[in-house]
Write a protein that holds these residues in place. Sequence first.
Motif, PDB file in Angstrom:
ATOM      1  N   PRO A  48      33.152  24.254 -34.230  1.00  0.00           N
ATOM      2  CA  PRO A  48      31.888  23.559 -33.405  1.00  0.00           C
ATOM      3  C   PRO A  48      31.161  24.554 -32.900  1.00  0.00           C
ATOM      4  O   PRO A  48      31.523  25.493 -32.496  1.00  0.00           O
ATOM      5  N   PRO A  49      29.732  24.074 -32.390  1.00  0.00           N
ATOM      6  CA  PRO A  49      28.888  24.922 -31.748  1.00  0.00           C
ATOM      7  C   PRO A  49      29.371  25.431 -30.485  1.00  0.00           C
ATOM      8  O   PRO A  49      28.987  26.771 -29.766  1.00  0.00           O
ATOM      9  N   ALA A  50      30.108  24.733 -29.639  1.00  0.00           N
ATOM     10  CA  ALA A  50      30.940  25.405 -28.429  1.00  0.00           C
ATOM     11  C   ALA A  50      31.701  26.649 -28.493  1.00  0.00           C
ATOM     12  O   ALA A  50      31.861  27.213 -27.604  1.00  0.00           O
ATOM     13  N   LEU A  51      32.194  26.663 -29.866  1.00  0.00           N
ATOM     14  CA  LEU A  51      33.094  27.834 -30.007  1.00  0.00           C
ATOM     15  C   LEU A  51      32.386  29.043 -30.772  1.00  0.00           C
ATOM     16  O   LEU A  51      31.710  28.736 -31.665  1.00  0.00           O
ATOM     17  N   HIS A  52      33.023  30.063 -30.448  1.00  0.00           N
ATOM     18  CA  HIS A  52      32.379  31.433 -31.180  1.00  0.00           C
ATOM     19  C   HIS A  52      33.573  32.080 -31.826  1.00  0.00           C
ATOM     20  O   HIS A  52      34.595  32.048 -31.412  1.00  0.00           O
ATOM     21  N   PRO A  53      33.411  32.633 -33.120  1.00  0.00           N
ATOM     22  CA  PRO A  53      34.369  33.175 -33.730  1.00  0.00           C
ATOM     23  C   PRO A  53      34.775  34.443 -33.184  1.00  0.00           C
ATOM     24  O   PRO A  53      34.079  35.085 -32.692  1.00  0.00           O
ATOM     25  N   CYS A  54      35.952  34.821 -33.337  1.00  0.00           N
ATOM     26  CA  CYS A  54      36.722  36.018 -32.818  1.00  0.00           C
ATOM     27  C   CYS A  54      36.656  36.992 -34.037  1.00  0.00           C
ATOM     28  O   CYS A  54      36.459  36.850 -34.856  1.00  0.00           O
ATOM     29  N   ASN A  55      36.405  38.262 -33.147  1.00  0.00           N
ATOM     30  CA  ASN A  55      36.600  39.376 -34.408  1.00  0.00           C
ATOM     31  C   ASN A  55      37.776  40.332 -34.030  1.00  0.00           C
ATOM     32  O   ASN A  55      37.994  40.570 -32.715  1.00  0.00           O
ATOM     33  N   PRO A  56      38.473  40.569 -34.977  1.00  0.00           N
ATOM     34  CA  PRO A  56      38.594  40.194 -36.252  1.00  0.00           C
ATOM     35  C   PRO A  56      39.016  38.656 -36.256  1.00  0.00           C
ATOM     36  O   PRO A  56      39.531  38.205 -35.516  1.00  0.00           O
ATOM     37  N   PRO A  57      38.325  37.891 -37.492  1.00  0.00           N
ATOM     38  CA  PRO A  57      38.887  36.623 -37.557  1.00  0.00           C
ATOM     39  C   PRO A  57      40.292  36.350 -37.963  1.00  0.00           C
ATOM     40  O   PRO A  57      40.852  37.228 -38.410  1.00  0.00           O
ATOM     41  N   VAL A  58      40.950  35.454 -37.297  1.00  0.00           N
ATOM     42  CA  VAL A  58      42.438  35.085 -37.204  1.00  0.00           C
ATOM     43  C   VAL A  58      42.486  33.752 -37.445  1.00  0.00           C
ATOM     44  O   VAL A  58      41.926  32.778 -37.089  1.00  0.00           O
ATOM     45  N   ALA A  59      43.833  33.677 -38.409  1.00  0.00           N
ATOM     46  CA  ALA A  59      44.293  32.057 -38.572  1.00  0.00           C
ATOM     47  C   ALA A  59      45.653  32.218 -37.971  1.00  0.00           C
ATOM     48  O   ALA A  59      46.497  33.090 -38.331  1.00  0.00           O
ATOM     49  N   VAL A  60      46.058  31.204 -37.116  1.00  0.00           N
ATOM     50  CA  VAL A  60      47.356  31.330 -36.466  1.00  0.00           C
ATOM     51  C   VAL A  60      47.924  29.915 -37.022  1.00  0.00           C
ATOM     52  O   VAL A  60      47.324  28.936 -36.927  1.00  0.00           O
ATOM     53  N   PHE A  61      49.132  30.379 -37.622  1.00  0.00           N
ATOM     54  CA  PHE A  61      50.190  29.181 -38.149  1.00  0.00           C
ATOM     55  C   PHE A  61      51.250  28.980 -37.124  1.00  0.00           C
ATOM     56  O   PHE A  61      52.046  29.975 -36.807  1.00  0.00           O
ATOM     57  N   HIS A  62      51.557  27.702 -36.447  1.00  0.00           N
ATOM     58  CA  HIS A  62      52.857  27.499 -35.942  1.00  0.00           C
ATOM     59  C   HIS A  62      53.757  26.436 -36.784  1.00  0.00           C
ATOM     60  O   HIS A  62      52.920  25.452 -37.181  1.00  0.00           O
ATOM     61  N   VAL A  63      54.853  26.365 -36.529  1.00  0.00           N
ATOM     62  CA  VAL A  63      55.584  25.594 -37.318  1.00  0.00           C
ATOM     63  C   VAL A  63      56.676  25.082 -36.460  1.00  0.00           C
ATOM     64  O   VAL A  63      57.506  25.950 -35.811  1.00  0.00           O
ATOM     65  N   TRP A  64      56.724  23.977 -36.073  1.00  0.00           N
ATOM     66  CA  TRP A  64      57.556  23.416 -35.039  1.00  0.00           C
ATOM     67  C   TRP A  64      58.669  22.630 -35.610  1.00  0.00           C
ATOM     68  O   TRP A  64      58.856  21.653 -36.440  1.00  0.00           O
ATOM     69  N   HIS A  65      59.937  22.670 -34.950  1.00  0.00           N
ATOM     70  CA  HIS A  65      61.266  21.862 -35.263  1.00  0.00           C
ATOM     71  C   HIS A  65      61.347  21.167 -33.701  1.00  0.00           C
ATOM     72  O   HIS A  65      61.715  21.819 -32.826  1.00  0.00           O
ATOM     73  N   CYS A  66      61.191  19.954 -33.435  1.00  0.00           N
ATOM     74  CA  CYS A  66      61.293  19.275 -32.454  1.00  0.00           C
ATOM     75  C   CYS A  66      62.591  18.181 -32.660  1.00  0.00           C
ATOM     76  O   CYS A  66      62.242  17.065 -33.243  1.00  0.00           O
ATOM     77  N   PRO A  67      63.556  18.624 -32.109  1.00  0.00           N
ATOM     78  CA  PRO A  67      65.097  17.672 -32.414  1.00  0.00           C
ATOM     79  C   PRO A  67      65.126  16.283 -31.671  1.00  0.00           C
ATOM     80  O   PRO A  67      65.491  15.587 -32.027  1.00  0.00           O
ATOM     81  N   THR A  68      64.103  16.419 -30.437  1.00  0.00           N
ATOM     82  CA  THR A  68      63.999  15.055 -29.881  1.00  0.00           C
ATOM     83  C   THR A  68      62.648  14.825 -29.316  1.00  0.00           C
ATOM     84  O   THR A  68      61.991  15.785 -28.913  1.00  0.00           O
ATOM     85  N   SER A  69      62.200  13.643 -29.366  1.00  0.00           N
ATOM     86  CA  SER A  69      60.728  13.348 -28.814  1.00  0.00           C
ATOM     87  C   SER A  69      60.742  11.999 -28.703  1.00  0.00           C
ATOM     88  O   SER A  69      61.810  11.267 -29.077  1.00  0.00           O
ATOM     89  N   PRO A  70      59.852  11.290 -27.916  1.00  0.00           N
ATOM     90  CA  PRO A  70      59.676   9.771 -27.756  1.00  0.00           C
ATOM     91  C   PRO A  70      59.641   9.095 -29.220  1.00  0.00           C
ATOM     92  O   PRO A  70      59.947   7.852 -29.131  1.00  0.00           O
ATOM     93  N   TRP A  71      59.085   9.983 -30.189  1.00  0.00           N
ATOM     94  CA  TRP A  71      59.001   9.294 -31.507  1.00  0.00           C
ATOM     95  C   TRP A  71      60.180   9.780 -32.583  1.00  0.00           C
ATOM     96  O   TRP A  71      60.135   9.537 -33.728  1.00  0.00           O
ATOM     97  N   GLY A  72      61.275  10.178 -32.032  1.00  0.00           N
ATOM     98  CA  GLY A  72      62.300  10.850 -32.800  1.00  0.00           C
ATOM     99  C   GLY A  72      62.002  12.081 -33.265  1.00  0.00           C
ATOM    100  O   GLY A  72      61.160  12.918 -33.033  1.00  0.00           O
ATOM    101  N   PRO A  73      63.213  12.793 -33.846  1.00  0.00           N
ATOM    102  CA  PRO A  73      62.979  14.135 -34.282  1.00  0.00           C
ATOM    103  C   PRO A  73      62.067  14.152 -35.509  1.00  0.00           C
ATOM    104  O   PRO A  73      61.470  13.484 -35.961  1.00  0.00           O
ATOM    105  N   PHE A  74      61.187  15.305 -35.102  1.00  0.00           N
ATOM    106  CA  PHE A  74      60.151  15.693 -36.290  1.00  0.00           C
ATOM    107  C   PHE A  74      59.955  17.061 -36.306  1.00  0.00           C
ATOM    108  O   PHE A  74      60.214  18.003 -35.317  1.00  0.00           O
ATOM    109  N   ARG A  75      59.025  17.490 -37.556  1.00  0.00           N
ATOM    110  CA  ARG A  75      58.430  18.719 -37.441  1.00  0.00           C
ATOM    111  C   ARG A  75      57.363  18.878 -37.878  1.00  0.00           C
ATOM    112  O   ARG A  75      56.675  17.874 -38.510  1.00  0.00           O
ATOM    113  N   MET A  76      56.364  19.814 -37.396  1.00  0.00           N
ATOM    114  CA  MET A  76      54.853  20.045 -37.634  1.00  0.00           C
ATOM    115  C   MET A  76      54.462  21.248 -37.775  1.00  0.00           C
ATOM    116  O   MET A  76      55.382  22.512 -37.533  1.00  0.00           O
ATOM    117  N   ALA A  77      53.452  21.219 -38.481  1.00  0.00           N
ATOM    118  CA  ALA A  77      52.855  22.782 -39.082  1.00  0.00           C
ATOM    119  C   ALA A  77      51.687  22.567 -38.754  1.00  0.00           C
ATOM    120  O   ALA A  77      51.029  21.591 -38.873  1.00  0.00           O
TER     121      ALA A  77
END
Length: 151
Positions: A48-77
Amino acid sequence: MLSGTADPSEFAAGRLTDLDTDEVVLEGVEVLKVLYEARAAGRQRTLPPALHPCNPPVAVFHVWHCPTSPWGPFRMAECRIGARAGTRPRALVAGCVVSEPTAAEALEGRWGFPARVGGVELDRRYDRVEAAVRVDGRPCLTFRGDDPDLL
């Protein structure tokens, strides 16, 4: 300095339902973080207009394994696009896949994650760590790193 050109209204559509939310503590979480230098083409369209791209351009991936949460166990990428707000480094969550519908709904409604339900696997072994993400039953992302104690 370049600035983002994405329509800000697209980020809010159908997401946050209430900004007044309590904190959530997720214990025993494992996270795999992978950072790639990305192609510059199209990065302004992602931010969006409030953000400026960084140089070099990067993509960051996080993969989460959450064994406990208020919604039960889940995984997220999630995929984040590297950005700056003024001089401060930031990353905008461009996409998010969550293994459990209840967790996806909470992450989207309470914190604005652009969550969709899909398959997320994170397998940490003594000699490697592997992650795989599926959307609509189709693979869309895989990672493998050897020697997870060094990762």
